[in-house]
Design a protein around this motif. Structure first.
Motif, short mmCIF file in Angstrom:
data_model
loop_
_atom_site.label_atom_id
_atom_site.label_comp_id
_atom_site.label_asym_id
_atom_site.label_seq_id
_atom_site.Cartn_x
_atom_site.Cartn_y
_atom_site.Cartn_z
N SER A 1 41.31 39.79 39.24
CA SER A 1 41.00 39.17 37.71
C SER A 1 39.50 39.79 37.17
N ARG B 1 38.68 37.99 33.72
CA ARG B 1 39.84 37.61 32.94
C ARG B 1 39.87 35.91 33.80
N GLN C 1 33.81 42.00 33.95
CA GLN C 1 34.18 40.93 33.12
C GLN C 1 35.15 40.88 34.60
N GLN D 1 38.06 35.25 28.28
CA GLN D 1 37.29 36.83 29.13
C GLN D 1 36.33 36.42 28.96
#
Length: 195
Positions: free
Chosen positions: A48, A174, A172, A186
């Motif tokens: 993720s 998620r 990043q 996000q």
């Protein structure tokens, strides 16, 4: 730090103090902490997370158990040698004097000073990096599983080395609902890359 949908992400790209001490030469370790106040249970997986480079290349987080299959995890070996040393040495010299021969302080002639080599010369050897992942890396990795509402979890994520390729990356994350498998949102945190 970034926050969305009641989830807070805190990340530190310079926090690694474990073994191996030079891990940043081979991978990009990032310590993350997730605080969940979303009212839902979150699914926590290395997959993720990624780093998005300024080059637009996306670096996925490497699962610790699969690290050994990556090129960065293989030990690199470098041929080297231990040198000896030439030096001028201070000592006692003998010379004539009015009362016969006597000792006095002086300089001896140059001599070879083999501190590191019992055979008085450079010795070749091969120096290899330790294979990854180390036990320390496994113990400090971000645990995978679920994070209940009100819970906090922290650990390291390991990415392919970005130091020679990027000047800036965005971490990043998620957010995924563990119950439905659906996306929640996000989070993104920018980093400057220093070599």
């Amino acid at each position: 730090m970034a926050e969305a949908q009641g989830v807070r992400l805190i990340a530190d790209g310079a926090a690694w103090k474990g073994h191996p001490s030079d891990l940043e030469r081979r991978l990009t370790p990032v310590e993350v902490q997730l605080e969940n106040h979303s009212g839902r249970t979150l699914s926590i997986r290395a997959s993720s997370f990624d780093l998005l480079g300024g080059s637009r290349f996306q670096y996925a987080a490497l699962e610790p158990m699969k690290l050994k299959d990556t090129a960065e995890a293989q030990p690199r070996c470098i041929a080297d040698y231990t040198p000896g040393y030439w030096s001028l040495g201070a000592g006692w010299a003998w010379g004539p004097g009015p009362w016969g021969h006597y000792g006095y302080p002086g300089w001896s002639s140059p001599f070879y000073y083999p501190f590191h080599d019992p055979f008085y010369g450079p010795t070749p050897y091969v120096r290899c990096d330790e294979p990854l992942p180390t036990r320390d890396m496994m113990q400090r990795a971000l645990p995978e599983g679920t994070l209940a509402n009100g819970g906090t979890i922290s650990g390291f994520l390991y990415f392919q080395g970005v130091g020679e390729r990027e000047r800036q990356v965005n971490l990043q994350a998620r957010l995924v609902d563990a119950t439905t498998g659906g996306p929640i949102g996000q989070l993104s945190i920018p980093f400057q890359v220093h070599n």
